[in-house]
Scaffold this motif. Structure first.
Motif, PDB file in Angstrom:
ATOM      1  N   PHE A  90      -0.265  -4.533  -9.571  1.00  0.00           N
ATOM      2  CA  PHE A  90      -1.084  -3.438  -9.054  1.00  0.00           C
ATOM      3  C   PHE A  90      -1.364  -3.607  -7.564  1.00  0.00           C
ATOM      4  CE2 PHE A  90      -5.467  -2.346  -7.843  1.00  0.00           C
ATOM      5  CZ  PHE A  90      -5.401  -0.966  -7.903  1.00  0.00           C
ATOM      6  N   PHE A  91      -1.717  -4.829  -7.159  1.00  0.00           N
ATOM      7  CA  PHE A  91      -2.112  -5.044  -5.769  1.00  0.00           C
ATOM      8  C   PHE A  91      -0.947  -4.894  -4.790  1.00  0.00           C
ATOM      9  CE2 PHE A  91      -6.041  -7.226  -7.345  1.00  0.00           C
ATOM     10  CZ  PHE A  91      -6.929  -6.436  -6.634  1.00  0.00           C
ATOM     11  N   ILE A  92       0.285  -5.010  -5.253  1.00  0.00           N
ATOM     12  CA  ILE A  92       1.425  -4.780  -4.352  1.00  0.00           C
ATOM     13  C   ILE A  92       1.382  -3.348  -3.830  1.00  0.00           C
ATOM     14  CG2 ILE A  92       3.940  -4.663  -4.161  1.00  0.00           C
ATOM     15  CD1 ILE A  92       4.057  -6.785  -6.400  1.00  0.00           C
ATOM     16  N   GLY A  93       1.301  -2.405  -4.780  1.00  0.00           N
ATOM     17  CA  GLY A  93       1.243  -1.003  -4.381  1.00  0.00           C
ATOM     18  C   GLY A  93      -0.048  -0.646  -3.673  1.00  0.00           C
ATOM     19  N   PHE A  94      -1.162  -1.197  -4.147  1.00  0.00           N
ATOM     20  CA  PHE A  94      -2.452  -0.870  -3.543  1.00  0.00           C
ATOM     21  C   PHE A  94      -2.527  -1.350  -2.094  1.00  0.00           C
ATOM     22  CE2 PHE A  94      -6.815  -1.998  -2.429  1.00  0.00           C
ATOM     23  CZ  PHE A  94      -7.455  -0.780  -2.622  1.00  0.00           C
ATOM     24  N   CYS A  95      -2.083  -2.573  -1.833  1.00  0.00           N
ATOM     25  CA  CYS A  95      -2.139  -3.107  -0.466  1.00  0.00           C
ATOM     26  C   CYS A  95      -1.256  -2.297   0.481  1.00  0.00           C
ATOM     27  CB  CYS A  95      -1.725  -4.582  -0.458  1.00  0.00           C
ATOM     28  SG  CYS A  95      -2.927  -5.688  -1.225  1.00  0.00           S
ATOM     29  N   TRP A  96      -0.057  -1.934   0.000  1.00  0.00           N
ATOM     30  CA  TRP A  96       0.826  -1.120   0.848  1.00  0.00           C
ATOM     31  C   TRP A  96       0.177   0.219   1.142  1.00  0.00           C
ATOM     32  CZ3 TRP A  96       3.019   3.688   0.324  1.00  0.00           C
ATOM     33  CH2 TRP A  96       3.981   4.033   1.274  1.00  0.00           C
ATOM     34  N   TRP A  97      -0.364   0.858   0.131  1.00  0.00           N
ATOM     35  CA  TRP A  97      -1.001   2.168   0.321  1.00  0.00           C
ATOM     36  C   TRP A  97      -2.193   2.052   1.274  1.00  0.00           C
ATOM     37  CZ3 TRP A  97      -6.071   3.302  -1.349  1.00  0.00           C
ATOM     38  CH2 TRP A  97      -6.457   4.648  -1.179  1.00  0.00           C
ATOM     39  N   TYR A  98      -3.010   1.034   1.078  1.00  0.00           N
ATOM     40  CA  TYR A  98      -4.206   0.878   1.906  1.00  0.00           C
ATOM     41  C   TYR A  98      -3.834   0.634   3.366  1.00  0.00           C
ATOM     42  CZ  TYR A  98      -8.739  -0.790   3.536  1.00  0.00           C
ATOM     43  OH  TYR A  98      -9.912  -0.945   4.244  1.00  0.00           O
ATOM     44  N   ILE A  99      -2.858  -0.233   3.618  1.00  0.00           N
ATOM     45  CA  ILE A  99      -2.510  -0.604   4.990  1.00  0.00           C
ATOM     46  C   ILE A  99      -1.820   0.529   5.739  1.00  0.00           C
ATOM     47  CG2 ILE A  99      -1.064  -2.143   6.389  1.00  0.00           C
ATOM     48  CD1 ILE A  99      -1.591  -4.330   4.299  1.00  0.00           C
ATOM     49  N   TYR A 100      -0.930   1.243   5.064  1.00  0.00           N
ATOM     50  CA  TYR A 100      -0.078   2.214   5.763  1.00  0.00           C
ATOM     51  C   TYR A 100      -0.404   3.678   5.486  1.00  0.00           C
ATOM     52  CZ  TYR A 100       2.784  -1.872   6.716  1.00  0.00           C
ATOM     53  OH  TYR A 100       3.232  -3.101   7.131  1.00  0.00           O
ATOM     54  N   ARG A 101      -1.329   3.948   4.559  1.00  0.00           N
ATOM     55  CA  ARG A 101      -1.569   5.349   4.207  1.00  0.00           C
ATOM     56  C   ARG A 101      -3.051   5.757   4.234  1.00  0.00           C
ATOM     57  NH1 ARG A 101       2.920   5.547   5.267  1.00  0.00           N
ATOM     58  NH2 ARG A 101       4.696   6.444   4.159  1.00  0.00           N
ATOM     59  N   THR A 102      -3.915   4.904   4.754  1.00  0.00           N
ATOM     60  CA  THR A 102      -5.333   5.255   4.804  1.00  0.00           C
ATOM     61  C   THR A 102      -5.887   5.046   6.212  1.00  0.00           C
ATOM     62  OG1 THR A 102      -6.161   3.029   4.270  1.00  0.00           O
ATOM     63  CG2 THR A 102      -5.589   4.472   2.403  1.00  0.00           C
ATOM     64  N   PRO A 103      -6.937   5.786   6.584  1.00  0.00           N
ATOM     65  CA  PRO A 103      -7.571   5.580   7.897  1.00  0.00           C
ATOM     66  C   PRO A 103      -8.100   4.158   8.080  1.00  0.00           C
ATOM     67  CG  PRO A 103      -8.290   7.653   6.925  1.00  0.00           C
ATOM     68  CD  PRO A 103      -7.523   6.923   5.862  1.00  0.00           C
ATOM     69  N   LEU A 104      -8.642   3.576   7.003  1.00  0.00           N
ATOM     70  CA  LEU A 104      -9.136   2.203   7.099  1.00  0.00           C
ATOM     71  C   LEU A 104      -7.986   1.222   7.351  1.00  0.00           C
ATOM     72  CD1 LEU A 104     -11.800   2.151   4.231  1.00  0.00           C
ATOM     73  CD2 LEU A 104     -12.218   2.144   6.704  1.00  0.00           C
TER      74      LEU A 104
END
Length: 326
Positions: A150-164
């Motif tokens: 789960f964290f593989i996809g979550f970390c990628w999404w958070y780093i490259y697809r969110t303002p934060l």
């Protein structure tokens, strides 16, 4: 090798790589913010010991996992505070903490050595586990393995697809510019050091409660922190690539077990050590393919250029450099 053996091989790789994946993802997040946490190896051991001891004493796997994550976060917070607020060398602090937490784990965990304690059990996902081939590989594991996926996809999404995530990358690339836009780089580095440390702590818990159940000296997790640090570089500070590096390392370890049976005349230690120099060779290969001369040579070769992009990745510009606002 028949289909069943191949399925077992890949399932073993996914399960065995879970602690390394979690540690590599945690360090990727921390380094994306410009902070190097070299305490991983000792932190994983201390988290593994704490997770097992707490789970043993409370008879609660949840408490064990949570305590392991908290220990990892606490150690990472120390690195962040000493670096961001006290201006101390991240490398020096990380090395000292690695040695201290390792010895602390062995000392405090001495009474728990070789005890039979609780361990997480497989939690097959209904319906998905029935999918041919893929079901046994991805959907027949325990909760810690699922968390690593789960964290593989979550970390990628958070780093490259969110303002934060954009703010996180800004702090790691140019903290002065981030500060000018209202972001406090010091607080951000502490925050992401703690977040990364939580994942490193989960990696320790995944060792003592899943991958290598129990506690002892050696525990079996020794050296994992250094491998995770190398895998972050291997992955070009990208969580998906870092996870791929962790699975490659796990595959080499599992393959070594198979080769011990296929070639019994070769000492077992050769196959146990082989994954480490192979990872070093991979890092050297990455160094050479990222050289400007190699990239220029591949500029007009589309297929070669696409292949080299897999190995591309630059460290955050402010990595390892403590920032203090004027």
């Amino acid at each position: 090798m028949n289909d069943l053996n191949l399925t077992i091989l890949f399932a073993s790789v996914i399960a065995g790589a879970a602690p390394v994946v979690l540690a590599a993802l945690g360090e990727t997040i921390t380094e994306k913010a410009g902070l190097i946490n070299l305490s991983l190896d000792g932190s994983i051991l201390l988290s593994a010991m704490t997770a097992f001891a707490v789970a043993y004493e409370t008879d609660s796997l949840v408490m064990g996992v949570v305590s392991g994550a908290v220990v990892g976060a606490a150690v990472a917070a120390i690195v962040g505070i000493f670096s961001s607020y006290l201006g101390q060398s991240q490398v020096a602090v990380g090395f000292v903490l690695t040695l201290m937490t390792r010895d602390l784990a062995y000392f405090l965990g001495n009474s728990y050595s070789r005890l039979q304690g609780p361990q997480v059990t497989p939690l097959p996902i209904p319906l998905f586990k029935e999918i041919p081939f893929l079901g046994l590989i991805f959907f027949n594991h325990n909760l810690l393995v699922y968390l690593s996926l789960f964290f593989i996809g979550f970390c990628w999404w958070y780093i490259y697809r969110t303002p934060l995530g954009l703010q996180l990358r800004a702090v790691g690339e140019h903290p002065a510019s981030a500060y000018a836009r209202g972001i406090n780089p010091q607080k951000a580095q502490i925050l992401y050091a703690v977040c990364g440390g939580l994942l490193v702590g989960l990696a320790g818990a995944a060792f003592s409660l899943s991958a290598k159940p129990g506690w002892g000296r050696p525990q079996g997790a020794e050296g994992t922190g250094w491998i995770a640090l190398a895998i972050v570089i291997f992955g070009g500070w990208n969580p998906v690539k870092a996870a791929a590096g962790a699975y490659l390392f796990s595959f080499l370890q599992i393959l070594g077990i198979y080769f011990q049976g296929w070639i019994p005349s070769v000492p077992a230690q050769v196959f146990q050590v082989a994954p480490f120099p192979l990872m070093i060779f991979t890092l050297l290969l990455m160094y050479f393919v990222q050289k400007e001369s190699v990239m220029n040579w591949a500029e007009e070769k589309k297929r070669m250029k696409s292949a080299l992009k897999i190995f591309s990745g630059n460290a955050p510009s402010a990595l390892g450099k403590a920032y203090k606002p004027d």
